[in-house]
Design an enzyme around this catalytic site. Structure first.
Site, PDB file in Angstrom:
ATOM      1  N   SER A  95       0.811  -1.209   0.000  1.00 46.63           N
ATOM      2  CA  SER A  95       0.000   0.000   0.000  1.00 46.63           C
ATOM      3  C   SER A  95       0.852   1.270   0.000  1.00 46.63           C
ATOM      4  CB  SER A  95      -0.952  -0.026   1.201  1.00 46.63           C
ATOM      5  OG  SER A  95      -1.887   1.011   1.145  1.00 46.63           O
TER       6      SER A  95
ATOM      7  N   ASP B   8      -2.680   6.595  -3.178  1.00 46.39           N
ATOM      8  CA  ASP B   8      -1.536   5.969  -2.527  1.00 46.39           C
ATOM      9  C   ASP B   8      -1.000   4.874  -3.453  1.00 46.39           C
ATOM     10  OD1 ASP B   8      -3.635   4.181  -2.193  1.00 46.39           O
ATOM     11  OD2 ASP B   8      -2.889   3.434  -0.279  1.00 46.39           O
TER      12      ASP B   8
ATOM     13  N   ASP C 177      -1.131   1.660  -3.830  1.00 44.77           N
ATOM     14  CA  ASP C 177      -1.963   0.610  -4.428  1.00 44.77           C
ATOM     15  C   ASP C 177      -3.351   1.120  -4.800  1.00 44.77           C
ATOM     16  OD1 ASP C 177      -2.885   0.840  -1.802  1.00 44.77           O
ATOM     17  OD2 ASP C 177      -3.352  -1.298  -1.621  1.00 44.77           O
TER      18      ASP C 177
ATOM     19  N   ASN D 115      -7.497   9.294   6.219  1.00 41.19           N
ATOM     20  CA  ASN D 115      -6.436   9.054   5.237  1.00 41.19           C
ATOM     21  C   ASN D 115      -6.952   8.891   3.812  1.00 41.19           C
ATOM     22  OD1 ASN D 115      -7.435   6.383   5.025  1.00 41.19           O
ATOM     23  ND2 ASN D 115      -6.047   5.662   6.614  1.00 41.19           N
TER      24      ASN D 115
ATOM     25  N   PRO E 286      -2.924   1.701  21.914  1.00 36.27           N
ATOM     26  CA  PRO E 286      -1.700   0.965  21.632  1.00 36.27           C
ATOM     27  C   PRO E 286      -1.554   0.720  20.139  1.00 36.27           C
ATOM     28  CG  PRO E 286      -3.374  -0.488  22.553  1.00 36.27           C
ATOM     29  CD  PRO E 286      -3.911   0.901  22.656  1.00 36.27           C
ATOM     30  N   SER E 287      -0.335   0.801  19.656  1.00 32.54           N
ATOM     31  CA  SER E 287      -0.057   0.520  18.246  1.00 32.54           C
ATOM     32  C   SER E 287      -0.366  -0.943  17.943  1.00 32.54           C
ATOM     33  CB  SER E 287       1.406   0.828  17.932  1.00 32.54           C
ATOM     34  OG  SER E 287       1.758   0.332  16.655  1.00 32.54           O
TER      35      SER E 287
ATOM     36  N   THR F 136       1.317  -2.586  15.663  1.00 33.57           N
ATOM     37  CA  THR F 136       2.497  -3.197  15.041  1.00 33.57           C
ATOM     38  C   THR F 136       3.783  -3.048  15.847  1.00 33.57           C
ATOM     39  OG1 THR F 136       2.876  -1.144  13.791  1.00 33.57           O
ATOM     40  CG2 THR F 136       1.570  -2.867  12.724  1.00 33.57           C
TER      41      THR F 136
ATOM     42  N   ARG G 152      -0.041   5.384  20.429  1.00 34.29           N
ATOM     43  CA  ARG G 152      -0.346   6.487  19.522  1.00 34.29           C
ATOM     44  C   ARG G 152      -1.224   7.516  20.219  1.00 34.29           C
ATOM     45  NH1 ARG G 152       1.834   5.269  14.835  1.00 34.29           N
ATOM     46  NH2 ARG G 152       2.159   3.059  14.304  1.00 34.29           N
TER      47      ARG G 152
END
Length: 615
Positions: free
Chosen positions: A84, A327, A329, A427, A566-567, A569, A574
């Site tokens: 992406s 973006d 993709d 986004n 919490p993220s 990954t 965040r």
């Protein structure tokens, strides 16, 4: 060189005799799990890592997609190879279920388990379990002991390592006996479209079945032109001089070469005299003209709130009054422009949600003034700008719900809560979902309005609403589909981007993250708007928000807000903060970062105060 004809997919038939366990184990063992990976995670849209870490996952997901198709009795599924908006060194895989949307949540867990099996022995045990499930679920198709029919669609973006990774998926799926349809280089939404249309029995009857690339362009372009033609009567319906050319930043990815193919269809329409509203498309940032997603594309433009770098030679002197960015993709899109003073203006997913939902509701009310026949609404995440939420509730007067961050959550919420559900993350990833009651409403309105004058406003609204399900890619967010939908709405309303931008002003915001030793110490409520643990964290955050509201005298207006999560990954938390001034948003985010570091096991030195340099 960018206008090559769409290519036909390559079809690879599966092995007539699926590999025996020993051979399958050898295939899995040839691509072991890297020692540097403790556990592969499936994010909101699939697996995504540095490309060299993925062969293990891709072999196993080739097997997995075949089994998923078998579990559905032979309905066709898909695997899209892309990272992406990530940089070129990364790659990943997004899985599409037979309805064209994201993989079912229960099977997502199976995918993660198979990807993380420590060796072929454990992987085979999971494969046998899933195989037995497929056979037991479809006994009529497995009388000879074999799995049901299996069909897997494959697509890939323009990354240099995508072809060899695709080859692994194809080999593994065929080893299970699956037929693989390889579409080559396509956008993510195109792959989802192919899967959705391949299972034609799941399509609404009003949408023509088009399973290939040429059909994808045709159905979308013709629906777009049909929507534009409704502007010859009614309000709006003029192409403003400043918005006659739409400049498209393709992020140096697959979207640039694909959207450019619409020019051929538009040229044919113009030759046939169908010129109503069709803009000139000027595409820049093709594959190879610059680094993928680097200083260009929707992710860069939206997160940095800066115009994209234009790598194409054809971009010299291009007007920046009407621009859009995809973006890598092509499943995200944002709009932007520079005014006469050179100031940059961004119209992100929040602005798109407002524009699209207000248009649809206006058209519905022309047929159903009471607005009771079809339930409309917008799904947002906590990251949606507060001003957009207030505008939707107070001006558009639509239903708004907040869902957990991630397209798979907002998509499910839109499907579950509304007959017409609009979702766009900030986004730029989003779409519109039309439920059964919408199609019933259209059929009823058609019968009721038959014989009335064509220029009757309700009739115009019916024509507009009827083409939307074919124009909108309902399987997943689609930059090309969403771009044309937005352009058509602007044309029908007689608006340029500056008019659209003036609907409301965004509240200043700030995003950041704090590294922690263990992100699992933080939990949140279902839509991530409040922390549930540590308890002291949310109490302190609320106190900070209340103090900022007092400081900014926010009585009667939008309230400052801040949330943390919490993220998904990495071991990080965040932060999102919003206030009536940029200074206030920076201050609120800074205070949240200090609280996280203090209460949640922050790593390293305490965070420094944040300051936004742009005014």
């Amino acid at each position: 060189m960018h206008r090559n004809m769409p290519t036909s997919p390559k079809i690879y038939h599966g092995n007539s005799t699926p590999l025996a366990d020993a051979e399958l184990a050898a295939l899995i063992d040839a691509h072991p799990k890297p020692s540097s990976i403790s556990e592969y995670s499936y994010g909101t849209a699939g697996f995504r890592y540095e490309a060299g870490l993925l062969p293990c996952v891709f072999v196993r997901m080739g097997i997995f997609t075949a089994l998923r198709s078998a579990s559905l009795g032979g309905e066709e599924v898909g695997a899209m190879i892309t990272a992406s908006h990530n940089a070129e060194p990364d790659n990943g895989m997004k899985l599409a279920d037979s309805h064209g949307g994201m993989l079912d949540a229960a099977w997502e867990e199976h995918a993660v388990s198979l990807a993380n099996a420590p060796d072929s022995k454990h992987a085979l045990a999971l494969i046998h379990t899933l195989s037995d499930y497929a056979k037991g679920n479809h006994p009529d198709a497995t009388a000879d002991g074999r799995l049901p029919k299996m069909v897997v669609h494959i697509g890939r973006d323009t990354r240099s390592h995508s072809p060899p990774l695709a080859a692994l998926v194809i080999r593994a799926a065929r080893a299970m006996g699956a037929t693989v349809i390889d579409h080559g280089e396509v956008s993510t939404p195109m792959l989802h479209h192919f899967v959705m249309h391949a299972n034609g029995h799941l399509l609404p009857s009003s949408i023509p079945q088009r399973c290939n690339e040429s059909g994808y362009y045709e159905i979308m372009a013709m629906s777009y032109a049909a929507l534009l033609r409704t502007g010859t009567v009614g309000s709006g319906g003029k192409r403003l001089p400043t918005t006659s050319t739409l400049v498209i930043d393709g992020a140096c990815g697959i979207g640039a070469s694909k959207v450019d193919k619409f020019q051929r269809i538009f040229a044919k329409l113009r030759a046939e005299g169908c010129t109503t509203g069709l803009p000139v498309l000027h595409t820049v940032n093709f594959p190879g003209e610059g680094p993928l997603n680097e200083e260009c594309g929707a992710e860069f433009v939206q997160k940095q709130q800066l115009p994209p770098k234009l790598y194409s030679k054809s971009a010299a002197g291009v007007s920046k009054e009407y621009m859009t960015s995809f973006d890598g993709d092509a499943d995200r899109v944002v709009f932007h422009f520079e005014d006469k003073s050179g100031k940059f203006h961004l119209l992100d997913g929040d602005k798109i949600a407002v524009l699209v939902s207000s248009f649809i509701q206006d058209e519905l009310r022309c047929i159903d003034p009471d607005g009771k026949a079809v339930k409309c609404g917008v799904v947002q995440t906590a990251y949606a700008n507060g001003s957009s939420t207030l505008y939707l509730k107070n001006v558009v007067k639509t239903n708004v719900i907040i869902a957990k961050t991630g397209v798979k959550f907002v998509h499910a919420a839109a499907h579950h809560h509304f007959d017409v559900g609009v979702y766009f993350e900030a986004n730029g990833h989003g779409t519109v979902l039309f439920g059964p009651k919408f199609y019933d409403f259209i059929a009823s309105a058609d019968a009721r309005l038959r014989g009335t004058p064509r220029h009757n406003r309700a009739n115009i609204a019916l024509r507009r609403l009827r083409v939307l399900p074919a124009l909108v890619n309902q399987s997943v967010g689609d930059a090309m589909s969403d771009m044309m939908l937005v352009d058509a709405i602007l044309f029908l309303r007689g608006w340029d981007l500056s008019t659209w931008a003036r609907l409301y002003s965004d509240m200043p915001s700030k995003q950041a993250k704090v590294k922690v030793a263990d992100r699992t110490v933080i939990t949140t409520n279902d839509n991530e708007t409040a922390a549930t643990a540590p308890v002291a964290l949310q109490i302190a955050l609320q106190a900070a928000m209340d103090a900022m509201a007092t400081q900014e005298n926010a009585d009667g207006g939008p309230k400052p807000r801040c949330f943390v999560r919490p993220s998904g990954t990495e071991d990080a938390v965040r932060v999102y903060a919003e206030a009536n001034t940029q200074k206030g948003a920076d201050s609120l985010a800074s205070e949240a970062m200090v609280l996280i570091h203090k209460l949640c096991g922050g790593v390293g030195e305490p965070p420094q105060p944040l300051i936004t340099n742009r005014l």
